[in-house]
Design a protein around this motif. Structure first.
Motif, PDB file in Angstrom:
ATOM      1  N   TYR A 214      -7.121  41.739  19.495  1.00 34.81           N
ATOM      2  CA  TYR A 214      -7.942  42.865  20.102  1.00 34.81           C
ATOM      3  C   TYR A 214      -9.165  42.422  20.285  1.00 34.81           C
ATOM      4  CZ  TYR A 214      -8.820  43.607  14.889  1.00 34.81           C
ATOM      5  OH  TYR A 214      -8.884  43.515  13.603  1.00 34.81           O
TER       6      TYR A 214
ATOM      7  N   VAL B 211      -9.755  48.519   9.557  1.00 34.63           N
ATOM      8  CA  VAL B 211     -10.830  47.765  10.244  1.00 34.63           C
ATOM      9  C   VAL B 211     -12.149  49.078  10.742  1.00 34.63           C
ATOM     10  CG1 VAL B 211     -11.915  47.048  12.321  1.00 34.63           C
ATOM     11  CG2 VAL B 211      -9.831  45.966  11.051  1.00 34.63           C
TER      12      VAL B 211
ATOM     13  N   ARG C 287     -17.021  38.007   8.165  1.00 30.76           N
ATOM     14  CA  ARG C 287     -15.720  37.877   8.899  1.00 30.76           C
ATOM     15  C   ARG C 287     -15.029  36.577   9.006  1.00 30.76           C
ATOM     16  NH1 ARG C 287     -15.779  41.934  14.311  1.00 30.76           N
ATOM     17  NH2 ARG C 287     -13.610  41.968  14.832  1.00 30.76           N
TER      18      ARG C 287
ATOM     19  N   LYS D 100      -6.489  33.935  12.903  1.00 37.07           N
ATOM     20  CA  LYS D 100      -6.046  35.107  12.121  1.00 37.07           C
ATOM     21  C   LYS D 100      -4.441  35.380  12.385  1.00 37.07           C
ATOM     22  CE  LYS D 100     -10.315  36.735  10.701  1.00 37.07           C
ATOM     23  NZ  LYS D 100     -11.474  37.509  10.635  1.00 37.07           N
TER      24      LYS D 100
ATOM     25  N   GLY E 147      -7.579  53.704  -5.474  1.00 32.77           N
ATOM     26  CA  GLY E 147      -8.355  53.789  -6.967  1.00 32.77           C
ATOM     27  C   GLY E 147      -7.949  55.072  -7.637  1.00 32.77           C
TER      28      GLY E 147
ATOM     29  N   GLY F 266      -9.883  51.213   5.467  1.00 31.98           N
ATOM     30  CA  GLY F 266     -11.260  51.056   5.285  1.00 31.98           C
ATOM     31  C   GLY F 266     -12.150  51.041   6.270  1.00 31.98           C
ATOM     32  N   PHE F 267     -13.052  50.597   6.228  1.00 32.71           N
ATOM     33  CA  PHE F 267     -14.204  50.496   7.612  1.00 32.71           C
ATOM     34  C   PHE F 267     -15.207  49.520   7.519  1.00 32.71           C
ATOM     35  CE2 PHE F 267     -13.922  54.652   4.970  1.00 32.71           C
ATOM     36  CZ  PHE F 267     -13.073  55.123   5.865  1.00 32.71           C
ATOM     37  N   PRO F 268     -14.543  48.374   7.479  1.00 23.26           N
ATOM     38  CA  PRO F 268     -15.806  47.092   7.664  1.00 23.26           C
ATOM     39  C   PRO F 268     -16.475  47.140   9.010  1.00 23.26           C
ATOM     40  CG  PRO F 268     -13.500  46.258   7.131  1.00 23.26           C
ATOM     41  CD  PRO F 268     -13.283  47.697   7.445  1.00 23.26           C
TER      42      PRO F 268
ATOM     43  N   LEU G  96      -5.263  44.714  -6.432  1.00 25.35           N
ATOM     44  CA  LEU G  96      -6.062  45.872  -5.302  1.00 25.35           C
ATOM     45  C   LEU G  96      -5.347  45.812  -3.923  1.00 25.35           C
ATOM     46  CD1 LEU G  96      -8.438  47.537  -4.699  1.00 25.35           C
ATOM     47  CD2 LEU G  96      -9.600  45.476  -3.981  1.00 25.35           C
TER      48      LEU G  96
ATOM     49  N   PHE H  18      -6.507  56.263  -0.800  1.00 28.07           N
ATOM     50  CA  PHE H  18      -7.560  55.944  -1.901  1.00 28.07           C
ATOM     51  C   PHE H  18      -6.866  55.692  -3.024  1.00 28.07           C
ATOM     52  CE2 PHE H  18     -11.610  57.952  -3.791  1.00 28.07           C
ATOM     53  CZ  PHE H  18     -11.962  56.559  -4.741  1.00 28.07           C
TER      54      PHE H  18
ATOM     55  N   THR I 263      -2.763  48.759  -3.142  1.00 23.04           N
ATOM     56  CA  THR I 263      -3.091  49.680  -1.973  1.00 23.04           C
ATOM     57  C   THR I 263      -2.358  49.849  -0.904  1.00 23.04           C
ATOM     58  OG1 THR I 263      -5.525  49.308  -2.354  1.00 23.04           O
ATOM     59  CG2 THR I 263      -5.043  50.127  -0.184  1.00 23.04           C
TER      60      THR I 263
ATOM     61  N   PRO J 292     -15.037  45.735  -0.883  1.00 23.01           N
ATOM     62  CA  PRO J 292     -15.827  46.238  -1.857  1.00 23.01           C
ATOM     63  C   PRO J 292     -17.083  45.594  -2.646  1.00 23.01           C
ATOM     64  CG  PRO J 292     -13.811  47.205  -1.961  1.00 23.01           C
ATOM     65  CD  PRO J 292     -13.618  45.884  -1.127  1.00 23.01           C
TER      66      PRO J 292
HETATM   67  N1  LIG Z   1      -8.269  52.646   0.507  1.00 22.98           N
HETATM   68  C1  LIG Z   1      -8.319  51.929  -0.275  1.00 22.98           C
HETATM   69  O1  LIG Z   1      -7.784  52.345  -1.502  1.00 22.98           O
HETATM   70  C2  LIG Z   1      -8.771  50.447  -0.164  1.00 22.98           C
HETATM   71  C3  LIG Z   1      -8.387  49.573  -1.205  1.00 22.98           C
HETATM   72  C4  LIG Z   1      -8.803  48.047  -1.015  1.00 22.98           C
HETATM   73  C5  LIG Z   1      -9.585  48.118   0.279  1.00 22.98           C
HETATM   74  N2  LIG Z   1     -10.007  48.807   0.705  1.00 22.98           N
HETATM   75  C6  LIG Z   1     -10.977  48.503   2.242  1.00 22.98           C
HETATM   76  O2  LIG Z   1      -9.936  47.630   2.942  1.00 22.98           O
HETATM   77  C7  LIG Z   1     -11.001  47.193   4.026  1.00 22.98           C
HETATM   78  C8  LIG Z   1     -10.492  45.711   4.161  1.00 22.98           C
HETATM   79  O3  LIG Z   1     -11.142  45.119   2.799  1.00 22.98           O
HETATM   80  P1  LIG Z   1     -10.381  43.624   2.573  1.00 22.98           P
HETATM   81  O4  LIG Z   1     -10.829  43.128   1.323  1.00 22.98           O
HETATM   82  O5  LIG Z   1      -9.033  43.374   3.090  1.00 22.98           O
HETATM   83  O6  LIG Z   1     -11.616  42.816   3.426  1.00 22.98           O
HETATM   84  P2  LIG Z   1     -11.325  41.610   4.503  1.00 22.98           P
HETATM   85  O7  LIG Z   1     -10.587  40.620   3.981  1.00 22.98           O
HETATM   86  O8  LIG Z   1     -12.720  41.119   4.625  1.00 22.98           O
HETATM   87  O9  LIG Z   1     -10.742  42.077   5.956  1.00 22.98           O
HETATM   88  C9  LIG Z   1     -11.373  42.912   6.863  1.00 22.98           C
HETATM   89  C10 LIG Z   1     -10.819  42.579   8.021  1.00 22.98           C
HETATM   90  O10 LIG Z   1     -11.665  43.646   8.946  1.00 22.98           O
HETATM   91  C11 LIG Z   1     -11.989  42.793  10.013  1.00 22.98           C
HETATM   92  N3  LIG Z   1     -13.358  43.435  10.607  1.00 22.98           N
HETATM   93  C12 LIG Z   1     -13.648  44.141  11.786  1.00 22.98           C
HETATM   94  N4  LIG Z   1     -14.893  44.378  11.757  1.00 22.98           N
HETATM   95  C13 LIG Z   1     -15.317  43.778  10.775  1.00 22.98           C
HETATM   96  C14 LIG Z   1     -16.902  43.632  10.220  1.00 22.98           C
HETATM   97  N5  LIG Z   1     -17.949  44.104  10.980  1.00 22.98           N
HETATM   98  N6  LIG Z   1     -17.038  43.046   8.983  1.00 22.98           N
HETATM   99  C15 LIG Z   1     -16.049  42.415   8.307  1.00 22.98           C
HETATM  100  N7  LIG Z   1     -14.662  42.798   8.846  1.00 22.98           N
HETATM  101  C16 LIG Z   1     -14.549  43.385  10.077  1.00 22.98           C
HETATM  102  C17 LIG Z   1     -11.721  41.572  10.203  1.00 22.98           C
HETATM  103  O11 LIG Z   1     -10.679  41.145  10.706  1.00 22.98           O
HETATM  104  P3  LIG Z   1     -10.791  40.735  12.569  1.00 22.98           P
HETATM  105  O12 LIG Z   1     -11.861  39.681  12.505  1.00 22.98           O
HETATM  106  O13 LIG Z   1      -9.413  40.430  12.833  1.00 22.98           O
HETATM  107  O14 LIG Z   1     -11.306  41.991  13.056  1.00 22.98           O
HETATM  108  C18 LIG Z   1     -11.423  41.357   8.595  1.00 22.98           C
HETATM  109  O15 LIG Z   1     -10.522  40.124   8.404  1.00 22.98           O
HETATM  110  C19 LIG Z   1     -12.578  47.307   3.453  1.00 22.98           C
HETATM  111  O16 LIG Z   1     -13.061  48.383   4.176  1.00 22.98           O
HETATM  112  C20 LIG Z   1     -12.197  47.691   2.060  1.00 22.98           C
HETATM  113  O17 LIG Z   1     -13.227  48.586   1.347  1.00 22.98           O
HETATM  114  C21 LIG Z   1      -9.559  50.106   0.955  1.00 22.98           C
END
Ligand SMILES: NC(=O)c1ccc[n+]([C@@H]2O[C@H](COP(=O)([O-])OP(=O)(O)OC[C@H]3O[C@@H](n4cnc5c(N)ncnc54)[C@H](OP(=O)(O)O)[C@@H]3O)[C@@H](O)[C@H]2O)c1
Length: 323
Positions: free
Chosen positions: A191, A216, A313, A176, A264, A238-240, A122, A262, A126, A42
């Motif tokens: 993948y 992802v 990433r 990873k 939060g 989430g949707f990175p 967080l 969600f 979550t 976020p």
């Molecule tokens: N629902 C909720 O309440 C909640 C709470 C906290 C976080 N989230 C969400 O969870 C998601 C992950 O958060 P995080 O803090 O764990 O992030 P993070 O540490 O950056 O991990 C995200 C993972 O997504 C993959 N990925 C695939 N495509 C990507 C791209 N285009 N850009 C960046 N990463 C990509 C990467 O793994 P690979 O390279 O292995 O594919 C990366 O390790 C986010 O969308 C965040 O907003 C949601």
């Protein structure tokens, strides 16, 4: 005080670490000296105006911190100056000081240092809510975790194992996957070649996973919908990689549920349940069953590099800023 400050929406490296005025303790709030701030996806989105909340300018990102209470606002009775605390700040945490609503504070457990405290709320909050309340994961079920080498993903491996599941961890590269294996994943799947569905089916006798924790989005979510077991639960975290448009016939054919998570909002609507979750999470941490996978710590001056590592990433596990 010094803070990483966003004065208008723009790329992560368009904002600077600069001197700004100290925050004030409004009624119901405390001021904390930030000792460590957790970095999460976020933060990448919020400074670009792409997050679901857009704070008024100027603001700092940083939704979770650990530190020491230094000032008490009017009406706050259960905290005192000098207390060690974890706070969910929403934003403002990537700074030397932060104002936080007292209601979002938790005592930093004796067994936990500031870095672990900042890395904890967080991601573990979550994931536990996702697997316990939303996914109803049961011992013996198969849990697939995507983005398994990232922030929330690493916590899903640990909590999935602690809840008695068989965990398949999926990520895009070997570094990873090595982390996932070290954290206890039973199987790992790369993948990067676009063949998530085939590999998960091969590991589950063609049945698919019972619960999928998808952090992802994008094409990975579409593949998850094709390797979920009958009556399975696909958790939307989430949707990175982008927000997918899902053909709903897949949910019909699999008899599966697509379940939104969600956290939060849950903390606000069900604070007692959330507090109970954290009692259980802190107990698991004290028993050594959970240990935040902090792979990199940065200084406040390096905030841009820290946040960019999530955007590009390259980050693994949890990234923390130490102040
Ligand atoms: N629902 C909720 O309440 C909640 C709470 C906290 C976080 N989230 C969400 O969870 C998601 C992950 O958060 P995080 O803090 O764990 O992030 P993070 O540490 O950056 O991990 C995200 C993972 O997504 C993959 N990925 C695939 N495509 C990507 C791209 N285009 N850009 C960046 N990463 C990509 C990467 O793994 P690979 O390279 O292995 O594919 C990366 O390790 C986010 O969308 C965040 O907003 C949601």
């Amino acid at each position: 005080m010094k803070a990483y400050v966003c004065r208008e929406f723009g790329p992560v490296d368009s904002h600077k670490v600069e001197e700004i005025e100290d925050p004030r303790a409004e009624p119901g709030m405390v001021i904390m000296d930030v000792k460590a701030a957790g970095v999460s996806f976020p933060d990448v989105l919020i400074v670009q105006g792409k997050y679901q909340f857009q704070p008024p300018f100027p603001f700092s990102p940083g939704g979770e911190v650990a530190g020491i209470v230094t000032e008490i606002g009017e009406g706050v009775t259960d905290w005192k100056v000098g207390d060690r605390a974890i706070a969910m700040t929403g934003n403002g945490g990537i700074a030397e000081k932060v104002a936080a609503y007292a209601a979002t504070l938790m005592p930093l457990p004796e067994s936990m240092g500031f870095k672990d405290g900042a890395a904890f709320p967080l991601n573990y909050g979550t994931t536990y809510y996702a697997l316990k309340q939303r996914g109803e994961l049961k011992p013996g079920e198969t849990l697939l975790v995507t983005g398994a080498g990232g922030g929330v993903g690493t916590t899903a491996i640990e909590i999935g194992k602690a809840m008695g599941a068989r965990v398949i961890a999926a990520a895009s590269n070997q570094e990873k996957l090595d982390i996932a294996k070290r954290l206890g994943a039973d199987e790992v799947v790369n993948y990067g070649d676009g063949e998530l569905k085939e590999k998960v089916k091969a590991l589950t006798d063609g049945q698919g996973a019972d619960v999928i924790y998808d952090a992802v989005g994008g094409d990975i979510f579409m593949q998850c919908m094709r390797c979920i077991n009958w009556k399975g639960r696909v958790l939307v975290i989430g949707f990175p990689a982008g927000i997918p448009a899902v053909p709903t016939n897949l949910a019909l054919l699999k008899g599966c549920s697509i379940v939104g998570v969600f956290w939060g909002r849950f903390t606000g609507t069900e604070p007692e349940e959330n507090a109970k979750n954290f009692d259980e999470l802190f107990a698991l941490h004290a028993e050594g069953k959970l240990k935040p996978e902090i792979t990199k710590s940065y200084s406040l001056d390096e905030a841009i590099v820290a946040i960019k590592s999530l955007e590009d990433r390259t980050a693994t596990g949890k990234v923390v800023i130490e102040i």
